[in-house]
Design a protein around this motif. Structure first.
Motif, PDB file in Angstrom:
ATOM      1  N   PRO A  43      10.561   6.564   1.041  1.00 30.91           N
ATOM      2  CA  PRO A  43      10.715   7.295  -0.229  1.00 30.91           C
ATOM      3  C   PRO A  43      11.217   6.392  -1.360  1.00 30.91           C
ATOM      4  O   PRO A  43      10.797   6.542  -2.516  1.00 30.91           O
ATOM      5  CB  PRO A  43      11.746   8.379   0.105  1.00 30.91           C
ATOM      6  CG  PRO A  43      11.604   8.593   1.571  1.00 30.91           C
ATOM      7  CD  PRO A  43      11.257   7.254   2.138  1.00 30.91           C
ATOM      8  N   ARG A  46       8.226   4.383  -2.596  1.00 33.16           N
ATOM      9  CA  ARG A  46       7.344   5.259  -3.382  1.00 33.16           C
ATOM     10  C   ARG A  46       7.943   5.474  -4.765  1.00 33.16           C
ATOM     11  O   ARG A  46       7.242   5.384  -5.783  1.00 33.16           O
ATOM     12  CB  ARG A  46       7.142   6.591  -2.665  1.00 33.16           C
ATOM     13  CG  ARG A  46       6.261   7.562  -3.407  1.00 33.16           C
ATOM     14  CD  ARG A  46       6.098   8.881  -2.640  1.00 33.16           C
ATOM     15  NE  ARG A  46       5.445   9.870  -3.445  1.00 33.16           N
ATOM     16  CZ  ARG A  46       6.073  10.707  -4.282  1.00 33.16           C
ATOM     17  NH1 ARG A  46       7.387  10.664  -4.396  1.00 33.16           N
ATOM     18  NH2 ARG A  46       5.393  11.576  -4.993  1.00 33.16           N
ATOM     19  N   TYR A  47       9.239   5.765  -4.818  1.00 31.36           N
ATOM     20  CA  TYR A  47       9.925   5.972  -6.090  1.00 31.36           C
ATOM     21  C   TYR A  47       9.787   4.732  -6.978  1.00 31.36           C
ATOM     22  O   TYR A  47       9.503   4.835  -8.175  1.00 31.36           O
ATOM     23  CB  TYR A  47      11.400   6.283  -5.839  1.00 31.36           C
ATOM     24  CG  TYR A  47      12.210   6.498  -7.102  1.00 31.36           C
ATOM     25  CD1 TYR A  47      12.332   7.760  -7.660  1.00 31.36           C
ATOM     26  CD2 TYR A  47      12.846   5.426  -7.725  1.00 31.36           C
ATOM     27  CE1 TYR A  47      13.070   7.955  -8.819  1.00 31.36           C
ATOM     28  CE2 TYR A  47      13.579   5.611  -8.883  1.00 31.36           C
ATOM     29  CZ  TYR A  47      13.685   6.875  -9.430  1.00 31.36           C
ATOM     30  OH  TYR A  47      14.404   7.054 -10.576  1.00 31.36           O
ATOM     31  N   ILE A  50       6.272   4.461  -8.378  1.00 32.21           N
ATOM     32  CA  ILE A  50       6.056   5.433  -9.454  1.00 32.21           C
ATOM     33  C   ILE A  50       6.753   4.974 -10.732  1.00 32.21           C
ATOM     34  O   ILE A  50       6.172   5.033 -11.830  1.00 32.21           O
ATOM     35  CB  ILE A  50       6.544   6.839  -9.034  1.00 32.21           C
ATOM     36  CG1 ILE A  50       5.676   7.374  -7.902  1.00 32.21           C
ATOM     37  CG2 ILE A  50       6.547   7.793 -10.217  1.00 32.21           C
ATOM     38  CD1 ILE A  50       6.223   8.599  -7.212  1.00 32.21           C
ATOM     39  N   GLU A  75       3.029   9.592 -10.664  1.00 29.41           N
ATOM     40  CA  GLU A  75       3.117  10.175  -9.320  1.00 29.41           C
ATOM     41  C   GLU A  75       1.732  10.463  -8.750  1.00 29.41           C
ATOM     42  O   GLU A  75       1.453  10.135  -7.598  1.00 29.41           O
ATOM     43  CB  GLU A  75       3.929  11.479  -9.351  1.00 29.41           C
ATOM     44  CG  GLU A  75       5.404  11.295  -9.280  1.00 29.41           C
ATOM     45  CD  GLU A  75       6.132  12.636  -9.155  1.00 29.41           C
ATOM     46  OE1 GLU A  75       5.624  13.666  -9.642  1.00 29.41           O
ATOM     47  OE2 GLU A  75       7.224  12.635  -8.561  1.00 29.41           O
ATOM     48  N   LYS A  76       0.881  11.078  -9.564  1.00 33.83           N
ATOM     49  CA  LYS A  76      -0.484  11.379  -9.107  1.00 33.83           C
ATOM     50  C   LYS A  76      -1.236  10.099  -8.749  1.00 33.83           C
ATOM     51  O   LYS A  76      -1.918  10.028  -7.734  1.00 33.83           O
ATOM     52  CB  LYS A  76      -1.261  12.144 -10.183  1.00 33.83           C
ATOM     53  CG  LYS A  76      -0.862  13.576 -10.322  1.00 33.83           C
ATOM     54  CD  LYS A  76      -1.708  14.259 -11.369  1.00 33.83           C
ATOM     55  CE  LYS A  76      -1.283  15.710 -11.551  1.00 33.83           C
ATOM     56  NZ  LYS A  76      -2.072  16.383 -12.603  1.00 33.83           N
ATOM     57  N   VAL A  78      -0.033   7.079  -7.907  1.00 31.09           N
ATOM     58  CA  VAL A  78       0.534   6.417  -6.723  1.00 31.09           C
ATOM     59  C   VAL A  78       0.166   7.193  -5.458  1.00 31.09           C
ATOM     60  O   VAL A  78      -0.260   6.611  -4.455  1.00 31.09           O
ATOM     61  CB  VAL A  78       2.058   6.244  -6.857  1.00 31.09           C
ATOM     62  CG1 VAL A  78       2.688   5.858  -5.533  1.00 31.09           C
ATOM     63  CG2 VAL A  78       2.369   5.207  -7.921  1.00 31.09           C
ATOM     64  N   ASP A  79       0.325   8.517  -5.501  1.00 29.67           N
ATOM     65  CA  ASP A  79       0.004   9.329  -4.325  1.00 29.67           C
ATOM     66  C   ASP A  79      -1.480   9.240  -3.962  1.00 29.67           C
ATOM     67  O   ASP A  79      -1.833   9.179  -2.786  1.00 29.67           O
ATOM     68  CB  ASP A  79       0.420  10.785  -4.542  1.00 29.67           C
ATOM     69  CG  ASP A  79       1.935  10.957  -4.535  1.00 29.67           C
ATOM     70  OD1 ASP A  79       2.640  10.044  -4.040  1.00 29.67           O
ATOM     71  OD2 ASP A  79       2.412  12.007  -5.013  1.00 29.67           O
ATOM     72  N   ALA A  80      -2.358   9.207  -4.960  1.00 24.39           N
ATOM     73  CA  ALA A  80      -3.791   9.058  -4.687  1.00 24.39           C
ATOM     74  C   ALA A  80      -4.071   7.695  -4.057  1.00 24.39           C
ATOM     75  O   ALA A  80      -4.872   7.579  -3.129  1.00 24.39           O
ATOM     76  CB  ALA A  80      -4.594   9.225  -5.977  1.00 24.39           C
ATOM     77  N   LEU A  82      -1.963   5.871  -2.282  1.00 25.05           N
ATOM     78  CA  LEU A  82      -1.429   5.859  -0.920  1.00 25.05           C
ATOM     79  C   LEU A  82      -2.302   6.678   0.021  1.00 25.05           C
ATOM     80  O   LEU A  82      -2.511   6.295   1.171  1.00 25.05           O
ATOM     81  CB  LEU A  82       0.008   6.378  -0.904  1.00 25.05           C
ATOM     82  CG  LEU A  82       1.050   5.505  -1.594  1.00 25.05           C
ATOM     83  CD1 LEU A  82       2.406   6.198  -1.625  1.00 25.05           C
ATOM     84  CD2 LEU A  82       1.149   4.145  -0.914  1.00 25.05           C
ATOM     85  N   ALA A  83      -2.836   7.802  -0.446  1.00 23.75           N
ATOM     86  CA  ALA A  83      -3.710   8.633   0.383  1.00 23.75           C
ATOM     87  C   ALA A  83      -5.011   7.893   0.691  1.00 23.75           C
ATOM     88  O   ALA A  83      -5.507   7.932   1.813  1.00 23.75           O
ATOM     89  CB  ALA A  83      -4.004   9.956  -0.311  1.00 23.75           C
TER      90      ALA A  83
END
Length: 91
Positions: A43, A46-47, A50, A75-76, A78-80, A82-83
């Protein structure tokens, strides 16, 4: 009395080569396909990712935009990323 010692017959080189290539072709080795494990992102990591993306977005806008919008967009993004990274290694 004459004794003759029997010597084993030698195979011709062509027969030996054919036999060894046949043995080599029937003996196949299989390697397991193992997906390279993607290291887990903590986490905190990730933070940090972002925060960096949000900062770069704000910098491109001359720091004139809304910081919350920059954060949510980061956030969107980074999350995309990582996915997509996790999906690429799961194949």
């Amino acid at each position: 009395m004459t004794t003759t010692s029997k010597q084993p017959r030698r195979k011709s080189p062509a027969k030996t080569a054919a036999k060894s290539s046949k043995a080599a072709s029937t003996k196949t080795t299989r390697r397991r396909k193992t997906a390279a494990k993607t290291p887990e992102i903590t986490p905190e990591q990730r933070y940090q990712m972002i925060a960096e993306v949000a900062y770069l977005r704000a910098e491109r806008q001359g720091f004139a935009g809304d910081p919350v919008e920059d954060w949510l967009a980061a956030e969107k993004e980074v999350d995309a990323g990582l996915a997509g990274r996790a999906a690429g290694t799961a194949q």
